[in-house]
Design a protein around this motif. Sequence first.
Motif, PDB file in Angstrom:
ATOM      1  N   ARG A  76      -1.760 -11.083 -13.563  1.00  0.00           N
ATOM      2  CA  ARG A  76      -1.157 -12.152 -12.770  1.00  0.00           C
ATOM      3  C   ARG A  76       0.254 -12.559 -13.191  1.00  0.00           C
ATOM      4  O   ARG A  76       0.919 -13.295 -12.474  1.00  0.00           O
ATOM      5  CB  ARG A  76      -2.055 -13.378 -12.790  1.00  0.00           C
ATOM      6  N   ARG A 146       1.029   2.958  -0.432  1.00  0.00           N
ATOM      7  CA  ARG A 146       0.843   1.598   0.101  1.00  0.00           C
ATOM      8  C   ARG A 146      -0.606   1.375   0.519  1.00  0.00           C
ATOM      9  O   ARG A 146      -1.165   0.306   0.273  1.00  0.00           O
ATOM     10  CB  ARG A 146       1.771   1.367   1.290  1.00  0.00           C
ATOM     11  N   ALA A 150      -3.208  -1.374  -1.332  1.00  0.00           N
ATOM     12  CA  ALA A 150      -3.840  -2.413  -0.508  1.00  0.00           C
ATOM     13  C   ALA A 150      -5.360  -2.305  -0.539  1.00  0.00           C
ATOM     14  O   ALA A 150      -6.065  -3.313  -0.678  1.00  0.00           O
ATOM     15  CB  ALA A 150      -3.323  -2.320   0.926  1.00  0.00           C
ATOM     16  N   GLY A 154      -4.691  -4.767  -4.172  1.00  0.00           N
ATOM     17  CA  GLY A 154      -3.353  -5.199  -4.558  1.00  0.00           C
ATOM     18  C   GLY A 154      -2.523  -5.658  -3.379  1.00  0.00           C
ATOM     19  O   GLY A 154      -3.000  -5.759  -2.247  1.00  0.00           O
ATOM     20  N   VAL A 155      -1.267  -5.921  -3.678  1.00  0.00           N
ATOM     21  CA  VAL A 155      -0.314  -6.453  -2.716  1.00  0.00           C
ATOM     22  C   VAL A 155       0.864  -5.484  -2.639  1.00  0.00           C
ATOM     23  O   VAL A 155       1.353  -5.026  -3.665  1.00  0.00           O
ATOM     24  CB  VAL A 155       0.207  -7.823  -3.203  1.00  0.00           C
ATOM     25  N   GLU A 157       4.634  -5.343  -0.650  1.00  0.00           N
ATOM     26  CA  GLU A 157       5.628  -6.006   0.200  1.00  0.00           C
ATOM     27  C   GLU A 157       6.851  -5.117   0.319  1.00  0.00           C
ATOM     28  O   GLU A 157       7.289  -4.532  -0.673  1.00  0.00           O
ATOM     29  CB  GLU A 157       6.053  -7.348  -0.410  1.00  0.00           C
ATOM     30  N   ALA A 167       5.005  -3.663  -5.287  1.00  0.00           N
ATOM     31  CA  ALA A 167       3.546  -3.475  -5.268  1.00  0.00           C
ATOM     32  C   ALA A 167       3.009  -4.079  -6.555  1.00  0.00           C
ATOM     33  O   ALA A 167       3.560  -3.837  -7.629  1.00  0.00           O
ATOM     34  CB  ALA A 167       3.183  -2.002  -5.186  1.00  0.00           C
ATOM     35  N   SER A 170      -1.667  -8.460  -8.061  1.00  0.00           N
ATOM     36  CA  SER A 170      -2.071  -9.789  -7.593  1.00  0.00           C
ATOM     37  C   SER A 170      -0.929 -10.442  -6.823  1.00  0.00           C
ATOM     38  O   SER A 170       0.235 -10.078  -6.991  1.00  0.00           O
ATOM     39  CB  SER A 170      -2.462 -10.679  -8.783  1.00  0.00           C
ATOM     40  N   GLU A 171      -1.279 -11.422  -5.995  1.00  0.00           N
ATOM     41  CA  GLU A 171      -0.274 -12.202  -5.264  1.00  0.00           C
ATOM     42  C   GLU A 171       0.671 -12.907  -6.241  1.00  0.00           C
ATOM     43  O   GLU A 171       1.871 -12.977  -6.012  1.00  0.00           O
ATOM     44  CB  GLU A 171      -0.952 -13.252  -4.376  1.00  0.00           C
ATOM     45  N   ALA A 174       3.145 -10.386  -7.732  1.00  0.00           N
ATOM     46  CA  ALA A 174       4.111 -10.003  -6.689  1.00  0.00           C
ATOM     47  C   ALA A 174       5.109 -11.131  -6.463  1.00  0.00           C
ATOM     48  O   ALA A 174       6.325 -10.893  -6.360  1.00  0.00           O
ATOM     49  CB  ALA A 174       3.378  -9.661  -5.392  1.00  0.00           C
TER      50      ALA A 174
END
Length: 189
Positions: A76, A146, A150, A154-155, A157, A167, A170-171, A174
């Motif tokens: 995180r 990607r 996902a 994961g994330v 953007e 990438a 966690s949010e 990111a």
Amino acid sequence: GGLAGASPYRWVVDPLDGTVNFARGLPHYCVSVGLEHGGQGLVGVVAEPLTGAVYRAGRGAGCFKDDRPATVSGCRTVRDAYVSMSFSAGAALSDKAMALWTALLGRAHTLRRLGSTALELAWVAEGRLDAFVGFGQGAWDLAAGRVLVAEAGGVVELLDDGKTCVAASSEELAGELEAALRDLPVSST
């Protein structure tokens, strides 16, 4: 690269992601295949020839390394993160990339530049890396990875009109990386 026809489906194939590594005998390269529909990733497969590992994911079907489920690490914070970055010297975004590298050098647990975007995204999906930031990647670099990230929880953007990829596992991670990008000094060039 090239397109034929007007189908909403598009195969995005990179037969050798990490070409420079391969040419120099460095064992960090892969084969990457992605399937998109209307610009959205549906399927991603990354194969690592030297180890025989195959990462695969389909939208809504999860992510797997070989036959085992793969999940992101869940890290995180940048302080705890193993972060990989990709950029080419002389590229339009290289000044921004170097500024981020410098900013993260003292903050991230570990910072790496490995040379194969698709494989690094697969490693984020597997939890081997916690985050990836790439500058100036093409669709062939990102399409499969990607989907893997996902589907592994994961994330991913795309920032700067798709020129920068973040990438993360966690949010929160990111968001911290995106904030670091926003806080970079503006170049006068």
